[in-house]
Write a protein that holds these residues in place. Structure first.
Motif, PDB file in Angstrom:
ATOM      1  N   GLU A 146      35.235  65.498  28.840  1.00 39.58           N
ATOM      2  CA  GLU A 146      36.489  65.494  28.077  1.00 39.58           C
ATOM      3  C   GLU A 146      37.201  66.841  28.155  1.00 39.58           C
ATOM      4  N   MET A 147      36.452  67.921  28.251  1.00 35.83           N
ATOM      5  CA  MET A 147      37.053  69.252  28.342  1.00 35.83           C
ATOM      6  C   MET A 147      37.667  69.507  29.717  1.00 35.83           C
ATOM      7  N   PHE A 148      36.981  69.034  30.754  1.00 34.55           N
ATOM      8  CA  PHE A 148      37.358  69.441  32.106  1.00 34.55           C
ATOM      9  C   PHE A 148      38.184  68.419  32.876  1.00 34.55           C
ATOM     10  N   THR A 149      37.869  67.143  32.724  1.00 37.89           N
ATOM     11  CA  THR A 149      38.468  66.118  33.575  1.00 37.89           C
ATOM     12  C   THR A 149      39.992  66.069  33.522  1.00 37.89           C
ATOM     13  N   PRO A 150      40.638  66.119  32.346  1.00 38.49           N
ATOM     14  CA  PRO A 150      42.103  66.032  32.326  1.00 38.49           C
ATOM     15  C   PRO A 150      42.786  67.118  33.157  1.00 38.49           C
ATOM     16  N   THR A 151      42.295  68.365  33.050  1.00 38.67           N
ATOM     17  CA  THR A 151      42.889  69.460  33.824  1.00 38.67           C
ATOM     18  C   THR A 151      42.651  69.270  35.316  1.00 38.67           C
ATOM     19  N   ALA A 152      41.417  68.908  35.667  1.00 37.56           N
ATOM     20  CA  ALA A 152      41.102  68.702  37.086  1.00 37.56           C
ATOM     21  C   ALA A 152      41.910  67.555  37.668  1.00 37.56           C
ATOM     22  N   LEU A 153      42.060  66.473  36.915  1.00 40.77           N
ATOM     23  CA  LEU A 153      42.820  65.321  37.393  1.00 40.77           C
ATOM     24  C   LEU A 153      44.287  65.685  37.594  1.00 40.77           C
ATOM     25  N   GLU A 154      44.824  66.492  36.693  1.00 44.16           N
ATOM     26  CA  GLU A 154      46.217  66.934  36.832  1.00 44.16           C
ATOM     27  C   GLU A 154      46.411  67.768  38.093  1.00 44.16           C
ATOM     28  N   VAL A 155      45.472  68.659  38.369  1.00 46.96           N
ATOM     29  CA  VAL A 155      45.552  69.513  39.552  1.00 46.96           C
ATOM     30  C   VAL A 155      45.443  68.687  40.830  1.00 46.96           C
ATOM     31  N   GLU A 156      44.486  67.771  40.865  1.00 48.57           N
ATOM     32  CA  GLU A 156      44.279  66.975  42.078  1.00 48.57           C
ATOM     33  C   GLU A 156      45.440  66.012  42.324  1.00 48.57           C
ATOM     34  N   GLU A 157      46.018  65.469  41.272  1.00 50.67           N
ATOM     35  CA  GLU A 157      47.179  64.585  41.449  1.00 50.67           C
ATOM     36  C   GLU A 157      48.385  65.361  41.957  1.00 50.67           C
ATOM     37  N   ASP A 164      47.630  64.409  61.723  1.00 52.69           N
ATOM     38  CA  ASP A 164      46.248  64.022  61.454  1.00 52.69           C
ATOM     39  C   ASP A 164      45.644  64.877  60.354  1.00 52.69           C
ATOM     40  N   ARG A 165      45.916  66.181  60.400  1.00 51.73           N
ATOM     41  CA  ARG A 165      45.379  67.078  59.372  1.00 51.73           C
ATOM     42  C   ARG A 165      45.932  66.716  57.995  1.00 51.73           C
ATOM     43  N   ILE A 166      47.219  66.413  57.929  1.00 51.10           N
ATOM     44  CA  ILE A 166      47.834  66.062  56.650  1.00 51.10           C
ATOM     45  C   ILE A 166      47.245  64.766  56.104  1.00 51.10           C
ATOM     46  N   SER A 171      50.439  64.611  45.404  1.00 47.13           N
ATOM     47  CA  SER A 171      51.898  64.501  45.523  1.00 47.13           C
ATOM     48  C   SER A 171      52.434  65.453  46.590  1.00 47.13           C
ATOM     49  N   LYS A 172      51.844  66.641  46.664  1.00 47.22           N
ATOM     50  CA  LYS A 172      52.288  67.622  47.663  1.00 47.22           C
ATOM     51  C   LYS A 172      52.027  67.117  49.075  1.00 47.22           C
ATOM     52  N   GLN A 173      50.863  66.523  49.297  1.00 47.18           N
ATOM     53  CA  GLN A 173      50.559  65.983  50.623  1.00 47.18           C
ATOM     54  C   GLN A 173      51.484  64.831  50.983  1.00 47.18           C
ATOM     55  N   VAL A 185      41.972  64.065  49.082  1.00 50.92           N
ATOM     56  CA  VAL A 185      42.455  64.233  47.709  1.00 50.92           C
ATOM     57  C   VAL A 185      42.426  62.904  46.971  1.00 50.92           C
ATOM     58  N   ALA A 186      42.767  61.829  47.668  1.00 50.07           N
ATOM     59  CA  ALA A 186      42.750  60.503  47.040  1.00 50.07           C
ATOM     60  C   ALA A 186      41.343  60.151  46.566  1.00 50.07           C
ATOM     61  N   LYS A 187      40.339  60.513  47.361  1.00 46.94           N
ATOM     62  CA  LYS A 187      38.954  60.255  46.970  1.00 46.94           C
ATOM     63  C   LYS A 187      38.592  61.035  45.708  1.00 46.94           C
ATOM     64  N   VAL A 188      39.042  62.280  45.645  1.00 44.56           N
ATOM     65  CA  VAL A 188      38.732  63.113  44.478  1.00 44.56           C
ATOM     66  C   VAL A 188      39.395  62.545  43.231  1.00 44.56           C
ATOM     67  N   VAL A 189      40.664  62.138  43.363  1.00 46.00           N
ATOM     68  CA  VAL A 189      41.381  61.564  42.227  1.00 46.00           C
ATOM     69  C   VAL A 189      40.664  60.313  41.727  1.00 46.00           C
ATOM     70  N   ASP A 190      40.268  59.446  42.648  1.00 45.13           N
ATOM     71  CA  ASP A 190      39.546  58.230  42.263  1.00 45.13           C
ATOM     72  C   ASP A 190      38.231  58.562  41.569  1.00 45.13           C
ATOM     73  N   SER A 191      37.543  59.577  42.078  1.00 41.73           N
ATOM     74  CA  SER A 191      36.258  59.971  41.486  1.00 41.73           C
ATOM     75  C   SER A 191      36.446  60.524  40.082  1.00 41.73           C
TER      76      SER A 191
END
Length: 418
Positions: A79-90, A113-115, A94-96, A122-128
């Motif tokens: 609860e302390m960490f996930t909201p901030t991490a999810l905001e950063v990864e999302e 290909d790199r992009i 969006s940037k990609q 990033v999509a995998k991290v967001v889902d996780s």
């Protein structure tokens, strides 16, 4: 004859990003504070029983309040960490996506290909992270339901398992954000060579191979032993195990050097340690490094592992540096040569990085670190049990646990020390 076996497991690893920045460091420092409500935990195994009543008694013996506290602590971390991490990864996501919209994918296929690869990561991290939120909520809800159902053993086991998943992911995610060296996000090839001194170093080498394989399985890594040269009297002379998973090199790079076993074998105390040298080489998964090596700087030789010549081993020596590599796992001489050449390039890139030079031609041969002169870890089995990491100073008394693949404390200490 070199014997090979393969074992594969898969995992999706979070890619490193500096974007988390100070937000993560602040929350991380709070999490690692010695307060019991938000620290990292090690969980005791719960023994299975034959009836609900027996199971409930076992939980009561462990201490219901202690068990609930461990579950609640994992939920608090999430609860302390996930909201901030999810905001950063999302935001990274969006940037990609913006980069894809703003560029013509057909003009520069390599860049595209790199992009796309970064976008998929990033999509995998967001889902996780979203899945992590659900698991934390699940553990919290199940704990409340268990209270209402007068300490139901099955519900507590379900909540406990969910909390373990939460803690494991948070630990992996936090560690991945500390990997900032150039090759940290690549896979890894672990090369194990037994020292001289009879059978004991060879037996010790086999134990270390098993330790890294067990560690990989616990991490959910895709790994396989590609080369293994057994000894006639037991143990192994050498082995190579490849981890085709992101961040494997970043995690394992601190394992390079001599691992010494000090203690007894068959009741006899050894006066000298059994030494095994471990080398870690990057296994490039997505990034291609354009490193050209002149053929005149290479000595290529071949030999068969056994008299039948079924495994054409290729050895390549880089004359300017004296670095030697080999490959015998592939089915053809050409494939082994390509494999050995890729290992050579990876080793040279790492050495150039260590010496702070921009090109392989600038490497100073006399300054290359000799791994057999670099002590990394001591494993004492007699008269007491102790594992001492020489570089970080970390000491653990549970030798059996370490050999069972639980080397995360050493990995984390090494990464934090860099």
């Amino acid at each position: 004859m070199a014997k090979m076996w393969a074992e594969s497991v898969c995992v999706s690893k979070a890619t490193s990003s500096a974007a988390l920045g100070s937000t993560w460091e602040t929350s991380s420092s709070r999490m690692t504070h010695p307060r019991s409500d938000i620290q990292l935990f090690s969980y005791a195994p719960i023994r299975a029983s034959h009836s609900v009543d027996d199971n409930n008694k076992a939980y009561k013996q462990l201490g219901l309040s202690s068990l609930k506290k461990k579950i609640e602590d994992a939920v608090i971390r999430a609860e302390m960490f996930t909201p901030t991490a999810l905001e950063v990864e999302e935001a990274r996501w969006s940037k990609q996506e913006e980069m894809i919209r703003d560029s013509n994918l057909w003009d520069d296929p390599a860049r595209s290909d790199r992009i796309l690869v970064k976008l998929a990561d990033v999509a995998k991290v967001v889902d996780s992270l979203k899945d992590l939120t659900f698991k934390a909520e699940e553990a919290k809800l199940i704990t409340e339901l268990a209270d209402m159902n007068d300490i139901n053993c099955g519900l507590f086991r379900q909540a406990y398992n969910a909390s373990l998943d939460v803690s494991k992911f948070l630990d992996h995610y936090r560690m991945s954000k500390l990997l900032k060296e150039p090759y940290d996000l690549e896979g890894a090839c672990v090369i194990i060579n037994a020292g001289s001194g009879g059978i004991y170093p060879k037996i010790w080498a086999e134990q270390l191979l098993s330790m890294y394989a067990k560690w990989a399985k616990k991490q959910g890594y895709k790994g396989r032993v590609v080369e293994k040269c057994s000894s006639k009297n037991g143990g192994i002379k050498s082995a190579m195990i490849e981890f085709e998973s992101e961040c494997a090199y970043g995690y394992l790079s601190g394992e390079r050097g001599v691992h010494s076993l000090i203690g007894s074998q068959n009741g006899c105390i050894l006066r000298e340690a059994s030494a095994v040298c471990v080398d870690i080489v990057p296994l490039f998964l997505k990034t291609t490094y354009d490193l050209q090596i002149d053929d005149v700087d290479l000595v290529v030789s071949s030999s068969s592992i056994d008299q039948s010549g079924t495994e054409p081993a290729i050895c390549i020596q880089h004359i300017p540096t004296g670095i030697k590599v080999q490959s015998s796992a592939e089915r053809s001489r050409f494939a082994n040569k390509i494999k050995a050449l890729n290992r050579l390039k990876a080793k040279l890139l790492v050495i150039a990085r260590e010496q702070g030079v921009s090109s392989v031609t600038s490497i100073k041969r006399d300054a290359i670190v000799k791994l057999w002169q670099k002590e990394t870890r001591r494993y004492v089995s007699h008269p007491f049990k102790l594992v001492q990491d020489v570089k970080t100073g970390i000491e653990l008394s549970d030798l059996d646990s370490v050999l069972d693949g639980n080397i995360e404390p050493f990995i984390e200490a090494h990464i934090n020390m860099r």
